[in-house]
Design a protein around this motif. Structure first.
Motif, PDB file in Angstrom:
ATOM      1  N   ALA A 191      89.124  90.949  83.733  1.00  0.00           N
ATOM      2  CA  ALA A 191      89.468  92.021  84.676  1.00  0.00           C
ATOM      3  C   ALA A 191      89.134  93.392  84.115  1.00  0.00           C
ATOM      4  N   ASN A 192      89.092  93.519  82.782  1.00  0.00           N
ATOM      5  CA  ASN A 192      88.754  94.796  82.155  1.00  0.00           C
ATOM      6  C   ASN A 192      87.283  95.154  82.306  1.00  0.00           C
ATOM      7  N   LEU A 193      86.485  94.195  82.785  1.00  0.00           N
ATOM      8  CA  LEU A 193      85.038  94.427  82.858  1.00  0.00           C
ATOM      9  C   LEU A 193      84.589  94.976  84.212  1.00  0.00           C
ATOM     10  N   LYS A 194      85.533  95.179  85.104  1.00  0.00           N
ATOM     11  CA  LYS A 194      85.166  95.696  86.434  1.00  0.00           C
ATOM     12  C   LYS A 194      84.436  97.027  86.289  1.00  0.00           C
ATOM     13  N   ASP A 195      83.297  97.132  86.941  1.00  0.00           N
ATOM     14  CA  ASP A 195      82.446  98.334  86.968  1.00  0.00           C
ATOM     15  C   ASP A 195      81.740  98.612  85.643  1.00  0.00           C
ATOM     16  N   ILE A 196      81.946  97.789  84.613  1.00  0.00           N
ATOM     17  CA  ILE A 196      81.250  97.992  83.336  1.00  0.00           C
ATOM     18  C   ILE A 196      79.883  97.299  83.398  1.00  0.00           C
ATOM     19  N   PRO A 197      78.806  97.988  82.997  1.00  0.00           N
ATOM     20  CA  PRO A 197      77.468  97.378  83.031  1.00  0.00           C
ATOM     21  C   PRO A 197      77.420  96.093  82.194  1.00  0.00           C
ATOM     22  N   VAL A 198      76.845  95.060  82.790  1.00  0.00           N
ATOM     23  CA  VAL A 198      76.777  93.746  82.137  1.00  0.00           C
ATOM     24  C   VAL A 198      75.319  93.337  81.970  1.00  0.00           C
ATOM     25  N   ILE A 199      75.023  92.782  80.811  1.00  0.00           N
ATOM     26  CA  ILE A 199      73.699  92.200  80.522  1.00  0.00           C
ATOM     27  C   ILE A 199      73.847  90.690  80.592  1.00  0.00           C
ATOM     28  N   ILE A 200      72.955  90.018  81.332  1.00  0.00           N
ATOM     29  CA  ILE A 200      73.112  88.579  81.550  1.00  0.00           C
ATOM     30  C   ILE A 200      71.743  87.908  81.587  1.00  0.00           C
ATOM     31  N   TYR A 201      71.753  86.578  81.391  1.00  0.00           N
ATOM     32  CA  TYR A 201      70.520  85.810  81.486  1.00  0.00           C
ATOM     33  C   TYR A 201      70.038  85.779  82.932  1.00  0.00           C
ATOM     34  N   GLY A 212      78.230  80.176  86.508  1.00  0.00           N
ATOM     35  CA  GLY A 212      79.544  79.989  85.902  1.00  0.00           C
ATOM     36  C   GLY A 212      80.201  81.299  85.516  1.00  0.00           C
ATOM     37  N   ILE A 213      79.424  82.216  84.971  1.00  0.00           N
ATOM     38  CA  ILE A 213      79.975  83.523  84.580  1.00  0.00           C
ATOM     39  C   ILE A 213      80.354  84.336  85.820  1.00  0.00           C
ATOM     40  N   ILE A 214      79.476  84.317  86.821  1.00  0.00           N
ATOM     41  CA  ILE A 214      79.784  85.044  88.063  1.00  0.00           C
ATOM     42  C   ILE A 214      81.070  84.497  88.680  1.00  0.00           C
ATOM     43  N   ALA A 215      81.190  83.158  88.720  1.00  0.00           N
ATOM     44  CA  ALA A 215      82.386  82.550  89.311  1.00  0.00           C
ATOM     45  C   ALA A 215      83.642  82.932  88.530  1.00  0.00           C
ATOM     46  N   SER A 216      83.567  82.978  87.209  1.00  0.00           N
ATOM     47  CA  SER A 216      84.728  83.346  86.396  1.00  0.00           C
ATOM     48  C   SER A 216      85.144  84.782  86.663  1.00  0.00           C
ATOM     49  N   CYS A 217      84.153  85.660  86.818  1.00  0.00           N
ATOM     50  CA  CYS A 217      84.460  87.060  87.114  1.00  0.00           C
ATOM     51  C   CYS A 217      85.095  87.200  88.498  1.00  0.00           C
ATOM     52  N   ASN A 225      78.952  93.986  87.428  1.00  0.00           N
ATOM     53  CA  ASN A 225      77.924  95.002  87.637  1.00  0.00           C
ATOM     54  C   ASN A 225      76.751  94.701  86.708  1.00  0.00           C
ATOM     55  N   ILE A 226      75.831  93.853  87.188  1.00  0.00           N
ATOM     56  CA  ILE A 226      74.705  93.437  86.347  1.00  0.00           C
ATOM     57  C   ILE A 226      73.671  94.561  86.337  1.00  0.00           C
ATOM     58  N   THR A 227      73.513  95.154  85.171  1.00  0.00           N
ATOM     59  CA  THR A 227      72.602  96.281  85.045  1.00  0.00           C
ATOM     60  C   THR A 227      71.293  95.912  84.362  1.00  0.00           C
ATOM     61  N   GLN A 228      71.291  94.753  83.699  1.00  0.00           N
ATOM     62  CA  GLN A 228      70.093  94.363  82.947  1.00  0.00           C
ATOM     63  C   GLN A 228      70.089  92.853  82.758  1.00  0.00           C
ATOM     64  N   ALA A 241      73.419  96.889  71.425  1.00  0.00           N
ATOM     65  CA  ALA A 241      73.361  97.882  70.354  1.00  0.00           C
ATOM     66  C   ALA A 241      72.819  99.213  70.858  1.00  0.00           C
ATOM     67  N   ALA A 242      71.941  99.143  71.875  1.00  0.00           N
ATOM     68  CA  ALA A 242      71.379 100.373  72.451  1.00  0.00           C
ATOM     69  C   ALA A 242      72.313 101.041  73.443  1.00  0.00           C
ATOM     70  N   GLY A 243      73.468 100.426  73.716  1.00  0.00           N
ATOM     71  CA  GLY A 243      74.438 101.016  74.623  1.00  0.00           C
ATOM     72  C   GLY A 243      74.152 100.769  76.087  1.00  0.00           C
ATOM     73  N   ILE A 244      73.289  99.786  76.404  1.00  0.00           N
ATOM     74  CA  ILE A 244      72.924  99.510  77.790  1.00  0.00           C
ATOM     75  C   ILE A 244      74.080  98.858  78.540  1.00  0.00           C
ATOM     76  N   GLY A 245      74.879  98.054  77.860  1.00  0.00           N
ATOM     77  CA  GLY A 245      75.990  97.367  78.500  1.00  0.00           C
ATOM     78  C   GLY A 245      76.628  96.379  77.543  1.00  0.00           C
ATOM     79  N   ILE A 246      77.456  95.496  78.097  1.00  0.00           N
ATOM     80  CA  ILE A 246      78.066  94.427  77.309  1.00  0.00           C
ATOM     81  C   ILE A 246      77.392  93.116  77.700  1.00  0.00           C
TER      82      ILE A 246
END
Length: 302
Positions: A191-201, A212-217, A225-228, A241-246
């Motif tokens: 729940a803490n990840l709402k609106d935080i940029p996410v990096i995903i496969y 599975g990750i989308i369903a868990s969220c 918020n998939i940004t990359q 490390a570049a600060g793009i997201g988690i």
């Protein structure tokens, strides 16, 4: 034909034995050899070759020039046969030979380096080749015989006649920039990840993981918020490390120390990372059996 070959090898051995003894003992004392069955074997060898290997008199016995040449060649042949025999017996026992293995990236992060190091220590005469391949590519390589064993994420693949054993089952963790506010927490709730940029496969590469990750969220009350998108975990961690997201990465990825990145466990339920060892049972050899045995020592189910 096998019987004839054995007789020829015996004749070579008889010849080498006599010739070597002539070098270390007085020839006069060895003349009686040719009045024994051993002498008959050597005479038969000379007849088959059509050459004279020894000079014989009533008091002496010595090699001819051709005999000296044949002695060196015979010794080489017998040594090669001895080496080949030892190699075949060693291979039959699973101590020598060659193994080709396929692996997916998480296997190398989780257990494969240590397991391979142990196997090489135990069986230094085995040639082991490792090939990084996708799950589908490993299936193809197993069926074609290009590899004998694979370490892969099976998801819902039908393994057919193949055998499989789960070696690693571990959770996903969050990779965070070291200065991210969530990095101060010991565990992070989704729940803490709402609106935080996410990096995903990308979904087309790993649809089960993505879904599975989308369903868990969504269970946690939000859509990420998939940004990359990143194809590999190394790229994901570099982007963190570049600060793009988690990013969500396997727990064993925490072994990949990278400046500017910290890892935190997730308090909520996420898909598990499973790495299975897959092989063809009907093509299993004693050597492959020893390899599988070492790999099983590194089994870790969380």
């Amino acid at each position: 034909m096998i019987q004839i070959l054995i007789m020829e090898l015996k004749q070579l051995q008889y010849f080498v034995t006599v010739a070597e003894e002539l070098r270390s003992r007085r020839a006069e004392k060895r003349v009686h050899i040719f009045r024994t069955p051993l002498g008959m074997q050597i005479r038969n060898l000379e007849d088959e070759l059509g050459v004279q290997l020894f000079y014989r008199t009533s008091r002496s016995l010595k090699l001819t020039e051709i005999g000296y040449i044949f002695l060196e060649e015979a010794k080489l042949i017998l040594e090669k046969i001895k080496t080949a025999t030892e190699m075949v017996r060693s291979t039959a026992k699973g101590n020598t030979g060659r193994i080709a293995a396929g692996f997916a990236g998480p296997a190398m992060d989780a257990f494969l380096p240590g397991a391979v190091r142990e196997f090489r220590r135990l069986y230094p005469r085995v040639t082991l080749s490792l090939n990084e391949l996708s799950t589908n590519a490993q299936f193809d390589a197993l069926h074609s015989g290009r590899i004998q064993v694979g370490f892969m994420r099976l998801f819902h693949h039908d393994i057919g006649t193949l055998r499989a054993r789960v070696l690693i089952r571990e959770p996903y963790v969050l990779a965070l920039p070291y200065d991210h506010p969530l990095a101060e927490k010991q565990r992070v709730s989704l729940a803490n990840l709402k609106d935080i940029p996410v990096i995903i496969y990308p979904r087309n590469i790993q649809p089960e993981l993505y879904d599975g990750i989308i369903a868990s969220c969504e269970v946690a009350g939000f859509t990420p918020n998939i940004t990359q998108e990143a194809v590999t975990k190394q790229t994901s961690i570099a982007l963190v490390a570049a600060g793009i997201g988690i990013a969500f990465v396997p727990a064993s990825s925490a072994n990949l120390r990278r400046p500017g990145v910290v890892y935190r466990p997730v308090a909520d339920e996420l898909p598990k990372v499973e790495i299975s060892m897959v092989w063809q049972k009907e093509k299993a050899t004693p050597l492959l059996g020893r390899f599988l045995e070492v790999m099983r020592r590194y089994e870790r189910i969380e």
